[in-house]
Design a protein around this motif. Structure first.
Motif, PDB file in Angstrom:
ATOM      1  N   SER A  10      21.175  21.411  -7.619  1.00 19.21           N
ATOM      2  CA  SER A  10      21.635  20.466  -6.602  1.00 19.21           C
ATOM      3  C   SER A  10      20.590  19.387  -6.334  1.00 19.21           C
ATOM      4  O   SER A  10      20.927  18.219  -6.122  1.00 19.21           O
ATOM      5  N   GLU A  11      19.298  19.775  -6.362  1.00 17.34           N
ATOM      6  CA  GLU A  11      18.238  18.790  -6.156  1.00 17.34           C
ATOM      7  C   GLU A  11      18.148  17.839  -7.349  1.00 17.34           C
ATOM      8  O   GLU A  11      17.955  16.630  -7.189  1.00 17.34           O
ATOM      9  N   VAL A  12      18.285  18.378  -8.542  1.00 20.73           N
ATOM     10  CA  VAL A  12      18.235  17.558  -9.753  1.00 20.73           C
ATOM     11  C   VAL A  12      19.354  16.518  -9.749  1.00 20.73           C
ATOM     12  O   VAL A  12      19.131  15.330 -10.020  1.00 20.73           O
ATOM     13  N   VAL A  13      20.571  16.958  -9.430  1.00 19.69           N
ATOM     14  CA  VAL A  13      21.714  16.047  -9.416  1.00 19.69           C
ATOM     15  C   VAL A  13      21.523  14.963  -8.354  1.00 19.69           C
ATOM     16  O   VAL A  13      21.823  13.785  -8.590  1.00 19.69           O
TER      17      VAL A  13
ATOM     18  N   LYS B 150       0.829  -1.199   0.000  1.00 22.17           N
ATOM     19  CA  LYS B 150       0.000   0.000   0.000  1.00 22.17           C
ATOM     20  C   LYS B 150       0.865   1.252   0.000  1.00 22.17           C
ATOM     21  O   LYS B 150       0.611   2.207  -0.735  1.00 22.17           O
ATOM     22  N   ARG B 151       1.897   1.231   0.830  1.00 22.57           N
ATOM     23  CA  ARG B 151       2.814   2.384   0.865  1.00 22.57           C
ATOM     24  C   ARG B 151       3.515   2.570  -0.476  1.00 22.57           C
ATOM     25  O   ARG B 151       3.726   3.693  -0.925  1.00 22.57           O
ATOM     26  N   SER B 152       3.891   1.448  -1.107  1.00 20.80           N
ATOM     27  CA  SER B 152       4.553   1.524  -2.412  1.00 20.80           C
ATOM     28  C   SER B 152       3.634   2.157  -3.451  1.00 20.80           C
ATOM     29  O   SER B 152       4.063   2.982  -4.261  1.00 20.80           O
ATOM     30  N   GLU B 153       2.356   1.778  -3.406  1.00 24.77           N
ATOM     31  CA  GLU B 153       1.391   2.360  -4.347  1.00 24.77           C
ATOM     32  C   GLU B 153       1.227   3.854  -4.083  1.00 24.77           C
ATOM     33  O   GLU B 153       1.139   4.662  -5.015  1.00 24.77           O
ATOM     34  N   ASP B 154       1.219   4.234  -2.796  1.00 30.55           N
ATOM     35  CA  ASP B 154       1.120   5.653  -2.449  1.00 30.55           C
ATOM     36  C   ASP B 154       2.344   6.415  -2.949  1.00 30.55           C
ATOM     37  O   ASP B 154       2.238   7.526  -3.468  1.00 30.55           O
ATOM     38  N   VAL B 155       3.520   5.798  -2.774  1.00 30.00           N
ATOM     39  CA  VAL B 155       4.768   6.429  -3.206  1.00 30.00           C
ATOM     40  C   VAL B 155       4.778   6.584  -4.723  1.00 30.00           C
ATOM     41  O   VAL B 155       5.178   7.630  -5.257  1.00 30.00           O
ATOM     42  N   GLN B 156       4.356   5.538  -5.427  1.00 28.68           N
ATOM     43  CA  GLN B 156       4.295   5.605  -6.884  1.00 28.68           C
ATOM     44  C   GLN B 156       3.393   6.749  -7.341  1.00 28.68           C
ATOM     45  O   GLN B 156       3.768   7.537  -8.212  1.00 28.68           O
ATOM     46  N   GLY B 157       2.221   6.812  -6.736  1.00 29.33           N
ATOM     47  CA  GLY B 157       1.274   7.861  -7.115  1.00 29.33           C
ATOM     48  C   GLY B 157       1.817   9.244  -6.851  1.00 29.33           C
ATOM     49  O   GLY B 157       1.658  10.149  -7.683  1.00 29.33           O
ATOM     50  N   ARG B 158       2.472   9.418  -5.702  1.00 28.42           N
ATOM     51  CA  ARG B 158       3.024  10.733  -5.373  1.00 28.42           C
ATOM     52  C   ARG B 158       4.163  11.094  -6.312  1.00 28.42           C
ATOM     53  O   ARG B 158       4.291  12.261  -6.725  1.00 28.42           O
ATOM     54  N   ALA B 159       4.991  10.140  -6.666  1.00 25.69           N
ATOM     55  CA  ALA B 159       6.092  10.407  -7.590  1.00 25.69           C
ATOM     56  C   ALA B 159       5.558  10.869  -8.943  1.00 25.69           C
ATOM     57  O   ALA B 159       6.080  11.821  -9.548  1.00 25.69           O
TER      58      ALA B 159
ATOM     59  N   LEU C  90      10.632  15.066  -4.177  1.00 25.30           N
ATOM     60  CA  LEU C  90      10.914  13.925  -5.036  1.00 25.30           C
ATOM     61  C   LEU C  90      12.245  13.285  -4.650  1.00 25.30           C
ATOM     62  O   LEU C  90      12.380  12.052  -4.660  1.00 25.30           O
ATOM     63  N   LYS C  91      13.220  14.104  -4.298  1.00 28.07           N
ATOM     64  CA  LYS C  91      14.521  13.572  -3.876  1.00 28.07           C
ATOM     65  C   LYS C  91      14.359  12.684  -2.645  1.00 28.07           C
ATOM     66  O   LYS C  91      14.912  11.577  -2.581  1.00 28.07           O
ATOM     67  N   GLN C  92      13.599  13.155  -1.675  1.00 27.04           N
ATOM     68  CA  GLN C  92      13.383  12.367  -0.463  1.00 27.04           C
ATOM     69  C   GLN C  92      12.702  11.040  -0.774  1.00 27.04           C
ATOM     70  O   GLN C  92      13.047   9.993  -0.198  1.00 27.04           O
ATOM     71  N   ILE C  93      11.770  11.061  -1.703  1.00 25.80           N
ATOM     72  CA  ILE C  93      11.036   9.845  -2.052  1.00 25.80           C
ATOM     73  C   ILE C  93      11.938   8.845  -2.770  1.00 25.80           C
ATOM     74  O   ILE C  93      11.957   7.657  -2.447  1.00 25.80           O
ATOM     75  N   VAL C  94      12.696   9.299  -3.764  1.00 27.30           N
ATOM     76  CA  VAL C  94      13.515   8.370  -4.546  1.00 27.30           C
ATOM     77  C   VAL C  94      14.678   7.818  -3.730  1.00 27.30           C
ATOM     78  O   VAL C  94      15.120   6.682  -3.951  1.00 27.30           O
ATOM     79  N   VAL C  95      15.188   8.612  -2.790  1.00 24.57           N
ATOM     80  CA  VAL C  95      16.270   8.119  -1.945  1.00 24.57           C
ATOM     81  C   VAL C  95      15.763   7.026  -1.006  1.00 24.57           C
ATOM     82  O   VAL C  95      16.462   6.051  -0.728  1.00 24.57           O
ATOM     83  N   ALA C  96      14.523   7.157  -0.556  1.00 26.10           N
ATOM     84  CA  ALA C  96      13.980   6.234   0.442  1.00 26.10           C
ATOM     85  C   ALA C  96      13.292   5.006  -0.142  1.00 26.10           C
ATOM     86  O   ALA C  96      13.199   3.979   0.540  1.00 26.10           O
TER      87      ALA C  96
END
Length: 447
Positions: free
Chosen positions: A207-210, A139-148, A170-176
């Motif tokens: 810096s966020e993009v990189v 469920k969390r993965s689906e939420d993360v996917q949707g938010r991304a 987005l950086k926080q999400i992809v890192v985690a």
């Protein structure tokens, strides 16, 4: 360790340590959090879920101790109980018996009955606990996917500070989350994010993009898109002026581009890039930047233009002087770069003229790894061959001859032994036989 023991009443289970002879049924054990899991939302468990798959994908650290097999220290999938009341994974206890043991592995009691009884109640508890965790994770993965996906849509139209905030989230999400990283790539997010890099991009956005890009698994097309001079120039600027984290991310991103087949050497033949990398290497406050910086210097030092620039900015003595402070991995990288610099006359002269080259490289021989010994020998050969009368006696005085004998007598690569023998012969030319033999004594080396 608390252990579940089977009782005669079906669906009930005794729990040592849970009270005086306390008997808990499945619902009570899970509901009251006896196992440390608890129920979040009371969701319905899908009986088709595979326990082995759930255990592998969840990879949890907080698994209740009663779920762990005492033999393998892994979660049990098919728990069985012995006559002593101890429970084990079926395959593990059978292996124990097959080795000829007729005892309980935990208590070492002799078994009066080697029958194993399936612990169905514990199996249900394990299955329920992992199922709930697994469903919650999905469920969390689906939420993360949707938010991304939502953020990627926002980035297509956001400006100014709103863009920075969206990138930061987005950086926080992809890192985690691994799923978020996959989603960004699959939804074409790499091109959206990469398009934000350009000559007029602020460092706040860049810096966020990189940071996002360095977390993603970029394909060849994505890397090719990042090889535009304007984008590389911005990344190099941030490598010099950004925060320590940004500098490290920039070094790692450029390294990923350098390793791509279509990379052009002129993109890294930059005075500014090399200055920025050497600052990272020498930064005593943030030592976590040394490895990424040397990790980039290694692949770009194979290009002659880069080597010439490194010599011109004084990189050689700086690299030599940090050798004693490096860990084995970084030391190998630094020696590789110095050895590469020795492939040109300007580099050999610079390496020879560095006061600490010979003592520091001699010290490395047979101390760290065969690769380090190989690079150090190559460096010493280059400088001694370039100026034998100046360098050979100095090298022998700091223990080179004895070290070379150690290499020759070791079980290392034959080519390394041959190089050592040639260097030993070169050094011996400047001494009488008696004097050179005395220099080969191992006393100083051992000390």
């Amino acid at each position: 360790m608390p252990m579940y023991q089977p009782l005669k009443r079906d669906g009930l289970i005794g729990f040592e340590g849970g009270g005086d002879g306390q008997v808990l049924d499945l619902d009570t054990a899970v509901k009251d959090g006896v196992l440390g899991g608890g129920v979040n939302g009371g969701g319905v468990v899908d009986e088709k879920l595979d326990l082995k798959k759930m255990i592998k994908e969840l990879d949890l650290q907080d698994i209740p101790s009663v779920f762990i097999c005492p033999i393998s220290l892994e979660p049990m999938q098919d728990p069985v109980t012995l006559c002593t009341g101890q429970t084990y994974e079926r395959s593990n206890i059978h292996k124990w018996f097959n080795l000829g043991h007729l005892t309980c592995p935990t208590t070492m009691q002799e078994l009066w009955d080697d029958t194993v009884t399936p612990n169905k109640t514990l199996h249900h508890l394990i299955y329920t606990w992992f199922s709930q965790k697994y469903v919650l994770m999905k469920k969390r993965s689906e939420d993360v996917q949707g938010r991304a996906i939502e953020i990627l849509g926002t980035l297509k139209k956001a400006k100014g500070q709103a863009r920075v905030h969206a990138l930061s989230e987005l950086k926080q999400i992809v890192v985690a989350h691994l799923m978020a990283r996959k989603t960004v790539v699959e939804e074409g997010g790499v091109s959206v994010i990469s398009s934000l890099l350009g000559p007029f991009t602020s460092h706040a956005v860049g810096s966020e993009v990189v940071a996002i890009l360095v977390s993603l698994d970029l394909d060849s097309d994505s890397k090719s898109g990042l090889m535009q001079p304007a984008k590389v120039s911005l990344i190099v600027d941030m490598l010099n002026d950004g925060s320590n984290e940004t500098k490290i991310n920039c070094a790692r991103l450029i390294r990923g581009l350098v390793e791509e087949k279509g990379f052009r050497a002129e993109l890294v033949s930059s005075h500014s890039l090399l200055v920025g990398l050497m600052r990272l290497v020498k930064d005593k406050r943030h030592r976590n930047g040394v490895s990424p910086a040397l990790g980039l210097l290694k692949p770009i030092s194979v290009h002659k233009q880069v080597r010439n620039l490194m010599v011109s900015i004084g990189a050689v003595p700086q690299l030599v002087d940090i050798l004693p402070s490096l860990d084995p991995e970084c030391l190998e990288l630094a020696l590789f770069v110095l050895d590469a610099l020795c492939s040109d006359m300007e580099g050999r002269v610079a390496v020879k003229d560095s006061a600490n080259t010979i003592p520091y490289t001699v010290k490395v021989l047979m101390r760290v790894s065969e690769n380090c010994t190989n690079y150090a020998l190559s460096i010493l050969w280059s400088v001694c061959k370039l100026a034998p009368e100046e360098c050979s006696p100095l090298a022998v005085e700091v223990g080179l001859a004895a070290k070379l004998l150690l290499v020759i007598q070791s079980g290392c690569d034959p080519a390394l032994k041959q190089r050592s023998a040639e260097l030993l012969k070169l050094c011996s030319l400047h001494y009488s036989d008696t004097m050179f033999i005395s220099k080969c004594k191992l006393t100083r080396t051992i000390q």
